[in-house]
Every structure is written in structure tokens, then in C-alpha cells.
Design an enzyme around this catalytic site. Structure first.
Site, mmCIF file in Angstrom:
data_model
loop_
_atom_site.group_PDB
_atom_site.id
_atom_site.type_symbol
_atom_site.label_atom_id
_atom_site.label_comp_id
_atom_site.label_asym_id
_atom_site.label_seq_id
_atom_site.Cartn_x
_atom_site.Cartn_y
_atom_site.Cartn_z
ATOM 1 N N HIS A 233 13.054 16.114 10.271
ATOM 2 C CA HIS A 233 13.804 16.274 9.025
ATOM 3 C C HIS A 233 15.175 15.618 9.198
ATOM 4 O O HIS A 233 15.797 15.737 10.259
ATOM 5 C CB HIS A 233 13.933 17.769 8.731
ATOM 6 C CG HIS A 233 14.707 18.122 7.508
ATOM 7 N ND1 HIS A 233 16.083 18.075 7.466
ATOM 8 C CD2 HIS A 233 14.293 18.542 6.286
ATOM 9 C CE1 HIS A 233 16.502 18.463 6.265
ATOM 10 N NE2 HIS A 233 15.433 18.733 5.533
ATOM 11 N N ARG A 276 12.408 13.273 4.713
ATOM 12 C CA ARG A 276 11.206 13.401 5.518
ATOM 13 C C ARG A 276 10.186 12.367 5.056
ATOM 14 O O ARG A 276 10.287 11.826 3.960
ATOM 15 C CB ARG A 276 10.603 14.804 5.374
ATOM 16 C CG ARG A 276 11.419 15.922 5.984
ATOM 17 C CD ARG A 276 10.765 17.274 5.747
ATOM 18 N NE ARG A 276 10.905 17.732 4.370
ATOM 19 C CZ ARG A 276 10.161 18.676 3.817
ATOM 20 N NH1 ARG A 276 9.179 19.233 4.502
ATOM 21 N NH2 ARG A 276 10.367 19.052 2.584
ATOM 22 N N LYS A 279 8.570 11.916 1.192
ATOM 23 C CA LYS A 279 9.375 12.703 0.267
ATOM 24 C C LYS A 279 10.187 11.778 -0.629
ATOM 25 O O LYS A 279 10.236 10.565 -0.444
ATOM 26 C CB LYS A 279 10.303 13.648 1.044
ATOM 27 C CG LYS A 279 9.561 14.709 1.844
ATOM 28 C CD LYS A 279 8.814 15.675 0.936
ATOM 29 C CE LYS A 279 8.126 16.765 1.726
ATOM 30 N NZ LYS A 279 7.399 17.721 0.857
ATOM 31 N N ASP A 282 16.997 11.189 -1.904
ATOM 32 C CA ASP A 282 17.988 12.213 -2.219
ATOM 33 C C ASP A 282 19.339 11.704 -1.739
ATOM 34 O O ASP A 282 19.480 11.292 -0.583
ATOM 35 C CB ASP A 282 17.632 13.526 -1.521
ATOM 36 C CG ASP A 282 18.560 14.690 -1.893
ATOM 37 O OD1 ASP A 282 19.723 14.433 -2.253
ATOM 38 O OD2 ASP A 282 18.124 15.842 -1.816
ATOM 39 N N CYS A 284 22.008 13.089 -0.750
ATOM 40 C CA CYS A 284 22.653 13.713 0.410
ATOM 41 C C CYS A 284 22.227 13.062 1.714
ATOM 42 O O CYS A 284 22.985 13.044 2.693
ATOM 43 C CB CYS A 284 22.398 15.219 0.443
ATOM 44 S SG CYS A 284 20.715 15.718 0.889
ATOM 45 N N TYR A 285 21.007 12.488 1.753
ATOM 46 C CA TYR A 285 20.545 11.850 2.979
ATOM 47 C C TYR A 285 21.222 10.500 3.213
ATOM 48 O O TYR A 285 21.030 9.898 4.269
ATOM 49 C CB TYR A 285 19.022 11.713 2.969
ATOM 50 C CG TYR A 285 18.349 13.051 3.045
ATOM 51 C CD1 TYR A 285 18.432 13.831 4.195
ATOM 52 C CD2 TYR A 285 17.672 13.577 1.950
ATOM 53 C CE1 TYR A 285 17.845 15.080 4.261
ATOM 54 C CE2 TYR A 285 17.083 14.831 2.003
ATOM 55 C CZ TYR A 285 17.177 15.582 3.159
ATOM 56 O OH TYR A 285 16.614 16.818 3.212
ATOM 57 N N ASP A 337 22.022 14.270 -6.582
ATOM 58 C CA ASP A 337 20.856 13.947 -5.763
ATOM 59 C C ASP A 337 20.211 12.629 -6.206
ATOM 60 O O ASP A 337 20.068 11.675 -5.447
ATOM 61 C CB ASP A 337 19.899 15.145 -5.885
ATOM 62 C CG ASP A 337 18.474 14.908 -5.418
ATOM 63 O OD1 ASP A 337 18.099 13.766 -5.144
ATOM 64 O OD2 ASP A 337 17.724 15.888 -5.348
ATOM 65 N N ASP A 344 27.051 18.452 -8.070
ATOM 66 C CA ASP A 344 27.519 19.632 -7.342
ATOM 67 C C ASP A 344 28.399 19.148 -6.201
ATOM 68 O O ASP A 344 28.429 17.961 -5.870
ATOM 69 C CB ASP A 344 26.354 20.497 -6.835
ATOM 70 C CG ASP A 344 25.386 19.740 -5.937
ATOM 71 O OD1 ASP A 344 25.819 19.265 -4.859
ATOM 72 O OD2 ASP A 344 24.198 19.612 -6.302
ATOM 73 N N HIS A 347 26.415 17.542 -2.993
ATOM 74 C CA HIS A 347 25.992 16.145 -3.108
ATOM 75 C C HIS A 347 27.185 15.207 -3.283
ATOM 76 O O HIS A 347 27.125 14.043 -2.852
ATOM 77 C CB HIS A 347 24.988 15.985 -4.260
ATOM 78 C CG HIS A 347 23.616 16.464 -3.902
ATOM 79 N ND1 HIS A 347 23.180 17.740 -4.171
ATOM 80 C CD2 HIS A 347 22.589 15.840 -3.263
ATOM 81 C CE1 HIS A 347 21.944 17.878 -3.740
ATOM 82 N NE2 HIS A 347 21.559 16.748 -3.175
#
Length: 408
Positions: A233, A276, A279, A282, A284-285, A337, A344, A347
Site C-alpha cells: 500500500h 495499490r 485501484k 487519488d 493524496c498518493y 482526491d 478537505d 488532500h
């Protein structure tokens, strides 16, 4: 590069293929691709479209400052995460190069002091809450950011009690429980190591066998899981490898295998990262995966890898910049995201952190400027990829605390 391919009308080869066996996750992926495609296609009819991509700097700053005004209320669902809110907002502001007034520093530092457990050490998720490694990391990093603008913020940290708390969380196998009688996972080790390093309470005994335990969390894919034997992850992988780097034990991981897994998490069409295998992208990654590449790069260079680029990290930096700037900004301020999601502070922090990684190339503390998507008006402050606070904040905090005797 996804945006260039869209503008040239040649993006079809970048879309995910269903291999004649479409699944639920395939259709979810198609929805995201269509949302991103719409955003990229809007730029087609704009003259000099790439130079018109803007970071909504003032809107983001206004959104963030409002959050600092209400630290004691309005976050019922995040009641145990208020030091995190402080960190997410303060780190975003420092990336945006927004000075923090002394009165704000005093207010936030005072709030974080109320979150500190005076008897057991460490910080809880809010005043009078149980000390926990995650908000301890967030509080220490937030105070290091504040310390650049108001040196008294450093004094909030009760270093002897912090050392006691960190030692109390260590298990015999070298892992860390997040709180008393709490769960073990790789985040605990990372949070403990960062807090110890930044405040100069680190000792080898405190982290005896920790590197060996972390190494067991590297999966067959090359990334790291929260516990040995689970799925790799992005967030856990960052925590694991950054922790090994801070321990000076990176050789215990298979770095080449990790590199292969990480670079394959950047999405071909969107340009952002997934957390991952199989998936969705996103924002944040952008940090959790993106920050791994500078760490890996510097470690490979330390070990004498002569094939490394001296101009770029080992991922498509421009594609990541474009994904964040075109798809992850709320026009009202704040980041998100992916298209269709709400803004938010979490993020906002990690999208901006990833954007900073993509904008800068820093090796051996030599900071090279590069061409920025949208021009220099979009440039952010460079961050330290291991700690995830800006270089200036990390350097000043380390200089301050390293002048003090180690209390352990």
C-alpha cells in the site's frame, strides 16, 4: 504525457483495457478517465493552454486560514485528529510560502500543548485524549513548522516525556503500538522515528530491531504493507522505506523491487498515482508514492548507481503536476482526491506536497530549478521528502533541537 496526448488527439492508447472481461473496478476506472478527459479537453480551445494552468494560491490560502480559526469546534468526525488538522493546514501554508503571524503561532502552539499528555508524554488527538503516535507525529511536525516563525513553539515539546512515551510504545520485536494496548502497524514505527529524530531524543536502543521488523513488511510486489504478509500500500510503503532511511538501514529493503512497484503506480492516462495495484488514482498518493522516488534516487546515488538521471526523478513529473493542477483543485480553494470529490485539508496537504516533489529536483541538498507547468507563478516551496515538512522547517528544527542534550 496524458495532457499532451489529449491536446494532440492521441490519448486512446493510454486508457485502461478491459481485456474483453470488464469488471466493476474497470467501470469505475472508466468513470475516472472520462472525468479527467473532460478536464483536459477544456484546455483545447484556450490559447497557450499549458501556460494558462494556474495554482489557485490565494483561494487555497484563504481556505486554509479559515480552518486555523476553528481548531476547537466544527470537526466532530475528526475529534481525535485535531493535531493532524493543524499539521495539514500549516504544512500547506508553508508550501504556499505564506508567513504565519506570531499571534496565530501562539494560538496553535497553545492548542497543541493542551493535546500533550503531561504524565505519559506524547500527544493525543485532542485535549485530554490518550497519547497516540499518529497525532504525536502531527503535533511535532506542526510545532517544527511554527518554530520557523515563532521560536517559542519548540518549547512546547516535553522532550524527556516524549522519549518515555516512544520507548513505552516499542514491542520486543521492534515494532510499535500506536497507543497503550493499541494496534501494531508500520505507521507507528515511522511516526516514532520522525518524532525522535526531529526533537533529538533518538537512540539506537529505542529502535532496536525496528529495521528488521519493517523489512518483513516488504511484500512480494516490492511495496510495503502495514504488517508482514499483507498487501502493499502506498501510505505504508512510504512509512516503511522512509523509516528505514531515517534509521540508516535502507539496505535491509529490496530497493530495486520497490522502485519497480512504485513507478508502476503512476497512472498512464491520469498522470497521478494510485495507492495499490488495480485501484483508482487519488491525489493524496501524489505524496505517498511521489515522495518515495526522491528517497530512492538519493539512496541509489549514495550507493554509486551511475545510471541515475541528474535532472529528473524516476517518474513523469509533468504529468503529476498536470493531474493535480487540472483535476484536483477546488475553484473555491482547497484540493481533492479526484474530479467529483470534495475538498478537505488532508488532500490539500498531500496534493500540494506531491506537487512540490514534482516541481523540484534536489540531490545532495543541491536544489535545481526546473520548468514548472503553468510557469513560475505556480512554484511551491521545496519539501523534505522524508519528514514531509519544508526543508527550511526541518533544518531549523534539527538545528534547534540538536543544540539540546539528548534526554534519553
Amino acid at each position: 504525457m496524458a495532457l499532451s496526448s489529449v491536446l494532440a488527439g492521441k490519448a486512446d492508447h493510454l486508457f485502461q483495457n478491459d481485456d474483453d472481461a470488464p469488471t466493476h473496478s474497470y467501470w469505475e476506472q472508466k468513470k475516472v478517465e472520462q472525468s479527467v478527459l473532460q478536464n483536459y479537453e477544456r484546455l483545447k480551445n484556450i490559447p497557450n493552454n499549458k501556460t494558462q494552468i494556474k495554482l489557485y494560491r490565494s483561494k487555497h490560502i484563504n481556505y486554509l486560514k479559515k480552518g486555523l480559526e476553528n481548531l476547537s469546534c466544527g470537526y466532530e468526525c475528526l475529534d481525535a485528529s485535531r493535531p493532524w488538522i493543524c499539521f495539514w493546514i500549516l504544512h500547506s501554508l508553508e508550501l504556499l510560502n505564506e508567513p504565519i503571524p506570531e499571534e496565530v503561532c501562539s494560538k496553535v502552539a497553545g492548542f497543541l500543548d493542551k493535546c500533550q499528555d503531561k504524565h505519559r508524554g506524547g500527544f493525543g488527538g485532542g485535549p485530554s485524549q490518550m497519547p497516540h503516535l499518529a497525532p504525536t507525529y502531527a503535533a511535532v511536525c506542526a510545532l517544527c513548522i511554527l518554530g520557523r516563525f515563532w521560536a517559542k513553539a519548540y518549547e512546547v515539546v516535553d522532550r524527556p516525556k516524549l522519549a518515555e512515551f516512544l520507548i513505552s510504545r516499542r514491542t520486543e520485536e521492534g515494532s510499535f503500538t500506536m497507543h497503550q494496548d493499541g494496534e501494531v502497524d508500520i505507521r507507528g514505527a515511522y511516526c516514532a522515528i520522525v518524532a525522535a529524530r526531529l526533537t533529538n531524543v533518538f537512540t539506537r536502543e529505542m529502535f532496536h530491531k525496528t529495521a528488521d521488523w519493517i523489512a518483513k513488511c516488504q511484500s512480494y510486489e516490492g511495496g510495503f504493507s502495514g504488517l508482514p504478509g499483507l498487501e502493499a500500500h502506498g501510505g505504508y510503503t512510504f512509512c516503511g522505506y522512509a523509516a528505514l532511511a531515517l534509521l540508516g538501514q535502507e539496505q535491509k529493503a529490496n530497493t530495486k523491487k520497490l522502485l519497480k512497484w512504485t513507478v508502476n503506480r503512476q497512472m498512464k492516462f491520469e498522470g497521478g498515482f494510485q495507492g495499490r495495484t488495480n485501484k483508482l488514482v487519488d491525489g493524496c498518493y501524489s505524496f505517498w508514492q511521489g515522495a518515495l522516488l526522491p528517497i530512492i534516487h538519493n539512496i541509489l546515488q549514495m550507493y554509486g548507481d551511475e545510471d541515475l538521471s541528474q535532472e529528473n526523478w524516476m517518474f513523469n513529473q509533468k504529468a503529476l503536476e498536470e493531474y493535480i493542477l487540472v483535476n484536483c483543485q477546488s475553484y473555491s480553494g482547497g484540493l481533492l482526491d479526484k474530479p467529483g470529490k470534495s475538498r478537505d485539508y488532508y488532500h490539500t496537504c498531500y496534493c500540494l506536497s506531491g506537487l512540490s516533489i514534482a516541481e523540484h529536483f534536489i540531490v545532495d541538498d543541491v536544489r535545481e530549478s526546473k520548468e514548472i507547468v503553468g510557469g513560475k507563478k505556480n512554484v511551491l516551496q521545496p519539501l523534505h521528502p522524508v519528514y514531509n515538512i519544508c526543508f527550511d522547517s526541518a533544518e531549523e528544527a534539527l538545528e534547534h533541537f540538536n543544540r539540546l542534550p539528548n534526554p534519553s
